[in-house]
Scaffold this active site. Structure first.
Site, PDB file in Angstrom:
ATOM      1  N   ASP A  36      -5.589  33.835  -7.236  1.00 25.97           N
ATOM      2  CA  ASP A  36      -6.704  32.902  -7.310  1.00 25.97           C
ATOM      3  C   ASP A  36      -7.970  33.684  -7.614  1.00 25.97           C
ATOM      4  O   ASP A  36      -8.052  34.895  -7.338  1.00 25.97           O
ATOM      5  CB  ASP A  36      -6.868  32.143  -5.980  1.00 25.97           C
ATOM      6  CG  ASP A  36      -7.509  30.769  -6.172  1.00 25.97           C
ATOM      7  OD1 ASP A  36      -6.813  29.762  -5.957  1.00 25.97           O
ATOM      8  OD2 ASP A  36      -8.700  30.711  -6.553  1.00 25.97           O
ATOM      9  N   GLY A  75      -6.367  25.193 -12.145  1.00 27.45           N
ATOM     10  CA  GLY A  75      -6.914  24.375 -13.227  1.00 27.45           C
ATOM     11  C   GLY A  75      -7.918  23.380 -12.712  1.00 27.45           C
ATOM     12  O   GLY A  75      -8.150  23.252 -11.503  1.00 27.45           O
ATOM     13  N   SER A 113       0.622  16.077 -14.407  1.00 29.76           N
ATOM     14  CA  SER A 113      -0.070  14.993 -13.722  1.00 29.76           C
ATOM     15  C   SER A 113       0.477  13.640 -14.139  1.00 29.76           C
ATOM     16  O   SER A 113       0.840  13.435 -15.306  1.00 29.76           O
ATOM     17  CB  SER A 113      -1.566  15.040 -14.020  1.00 29.76           C
ATOM     18  OG  SER A 113      -2.238  13.921 -13.467  1.00 29.76           O
ATOM     19  N   ASN A 114       0.483  12.711 -13.190  1.00 35.45           N
ATOM     20  CA  ASN A 114       0.828  11.324 -13.499  1.00 35.45           C
ATOM     21  C   ASN A 114      -0.161  10.712 -14.480  1.00 35.45           C
ATOM     22  O   ASN A 114       0.140   9.710 -15.123  1.00 35.45           O
ATOM     23  CB  ASN A 114       0.855  10.502 -12.209  1.00 35.45           C
ATOM     24  CG  ASN A 114      -0.520  10.340 -11.588  1.00 35.45           C
ATOM     25  OD1 ASN A 114      -1.265   9.409 -11.919  1.00 35.45           O
ATOM     26  ND2 ASN A 114      -0.888  11.221 -10.672  1.00 35.45           N
ATOM     27  N   TYR A 138      -8.833  14.317 -18.881  1.00 37.56           N
ATOM     28  CA  TYR A 138      -7.989  15.116 -17.996  1.00 37.56           C
ATOM     29  C   TYR A 138      -6.509  14.882 -18.318  1.00 37.56           C
ATOM     30  O   TYR A 138      -5.718  15.829 -18.416  1.00 37.56           O
ATOM     31  CB  TYR A 138      -8.284  14.759 -16.546  1.00 37.56           C
ATOM     32  CG  TYR A 138      -7.308  15.357 -15.549  1.00 37.56           C
ATOM     33  CD1 TYR A 138      -7.350  16.707 -15.228  1.00 37.56           C
ATOM     34  CD2 TYR A 138      -6.338  14.563 -14.935  1.00 37.56           C
ATOM     35  CE1 TYR A 138      -6.468  17.249 -14.321  1.00 37.56           C
ATOM     36  CE2 TYR A 138      -5.454  15.096 -14.022  1.00 37.56           C
ATOM     37  CZ  TYR A 138      -5.516  16.437 -13.715  1.00 37.56           C
ATOM     38  OH  TYR A 138      -4.625  16.974 -12.823  1.00 37.56           O
ATOM     39  N   LYS A 142      -3.434  17.470 -19.693  1.00 39.80           N
ATOM     40  CA  LYS A 142      -2.123  17.649 -19.075  1.00 39.80           C
ATOM     41  C   LYS A 142      -0.981  17.329 -20.043  1.00 39.80           C
ATOM     42  O   LYS A 142       0.127  17.857 -19.902  1.00 39.80           O
ATOM     43  CB  LYS A 142      -2.026  16.789 -17.810  1.00 39.80           C
ATOM     44  CG  LYS A 142      -2.891  17.294 -16.672  1.00 39.80           C
ATOM     45  CD  LYS A 142      -2.472  18.683 -16.209  1.00 39.80           C
ATOM     46  CE  LYS A 142      -3.226  19.136 -14.983  1.00 39.80           C
ATOM     47  NZ  LYS A 142      -2.748  20.443 -14.460  1.00 39.80           N
ATOM     48  N   ARG A 176      -4.297   2.104  -4.522  1.00 32.50           N
ATOM     49  CA  ARG A 176      -3.459   2.672  -5.585  1.00 32.50           C
ATOM     50  C   ARG A 176      -2.434   3.656  -5.031  1.00 32.50           C
ATOM     51  O   ARG A 176      -1.328   3.773  -5.555  1.00 32.50           O
ATOM     52  CB  ARG A 176      -4.348   3.348  -6.636  1.00 32.50           C
ATOM     53  CG  ARG A 176      -3.579   4.008  -7.778  1.00 32.50           C
ATOM     54  CD  ARG A 176      -4.539   4.558  -8.838  1.00 32.50           C
ATOM     55  NE  ARG A 176      -3.813   5.245  -9.890  1.00 32.50           N
ATOM     56  CZ  ARG A 176      -3.559   6.551  -9.876  1.00 32.50           C
ATOM     57  NH1 ARG A 176      -3.983   7.311  -8.872  1.00 32.50           N
ATOM     58  NH2 ARG A 176      -2.876   7.110 -10.876  1.00 32.50           N
TER      59      ARG A 176
END
Length: 268
Positions: A36, A75, A113-114, A138, A142, A176
């Site tokens: 990191d 990221g 990512s979804n 975004y 992805k 959600r």
């Protein structure tokens, strides 16, 4: 689980998900390499710290030497100006994959990512092999992350698993999440399965808990990785209104798919 996963590198280990994955894998690895740009402290004898940026190829190659696998979590985690997303998510993933290729790392697990399919309506049950429909910049970044993983698998023989991460939270905090929640336990379960499953070239799977209201298909995760999630956001449903406008229709990304989510990040 008594299997030894060998030498595993986690990028972005200082983040929330990085901390959870680190804790979940620590007892099953020979060595855990913590990478990191933020200061991180080794908490056990089998942890090693490498401080650096994911766009620093030399720093990554030093960290990846002798590694069996890389879990790439670093990221930008949300909507941002496109140049920043390109740098952190697209270029960063490219650099990670290239460092893995150069150092002979066998497998790379990517934090997808979804949001790559957040533009689909909530009544549509999405399979991982359907066309991308990102809900913002975004999500676009992805999509590129998955494409890079596919290319490195096809062209250079890396074993790549792209996990389309759901809403990673200790527990659901909005309506959600009754469909999109990824619990910490299932998060570790998906990552561990992505590291240990056999016969992988490239796989993109939804990493989401077994929520009764989910709109993503879990078959690929079960078939490709052998993992079936165990938690369900339904137990938290009484805390949210049944008539929430989210369930009336619209995109799976919810507010993420609105123009207001992206407009502040577009050039003036």
């Amino acid at each position: 689980m008594d299997v030894n996963l060998g030498r595993i590198v986690i990028t972005g280990v200082a983040g929330r998900m990085g901390a959870t994955v680190r804790e979940g894998l620590r007892e099953n690895v020979g060595e855990l390499v913590l990478f990191d740009r933020e200061p991180v402290t080794a908490d056990s004898d089998n942890e090693t710290v490498h401080e650096g940026d994911i766009n620093d190829l030399d720093a990554l190659q030093k960290a990846f030497q002798g590694a069996d696998a890389v879990v790439h979590l670093a990221g930008r985690p949300d909507e941002a100006p496109f140049d920043e997303l390109l740098d952190a998510n697209v270029k960063g993933t490219f650099t990670v994959l290239e460092a893995a290729r150069r150092t002979g790392v066998r497998r790379v697990v990517l934090a997808g990512s979804n949001r790559v399919t957040g533009g689909y309506p909530i009544h549509h049950h999405v399979f991982p092999d359907e066309p991308p429909r990102p809900d913002g910049l975004y999500g676009v970044s992805k999509v590129a992350v998955e494409a890079l993983g596919q290319m490195y698998a096809d062209k250079f023989g890396l074993e790549v698993v792209a996990l389309r991460i759901g809403s990673f939270e200790t527990e659901p905090t909005e309506t959600r999440h009754l469909a999109t929640w990824l619990s910490p336990r299932d998060c570790v379960g998906f990552v561990r399965a992505a590291l240990t499953t056999d016969n992988v070239t490239f796989a993109a799977v939804y990493a989401v808990s077994a929520n009764a209201r989910r709109f993503w298909d879990l078959t690929a995760g079960e078939n490709e990785l052998g993992y079936r999630p165990v938690d369900d956001a339904a137990g938290f449903a009484p805390g949210f209104p049944d008539d929430d406008p989210f369930w009336h229709g619209g995109p799976q990304g919810g507010a993420f798919a609105s123009p207001e989510s992206t407009l502040p990040h577009l050039p003036e």
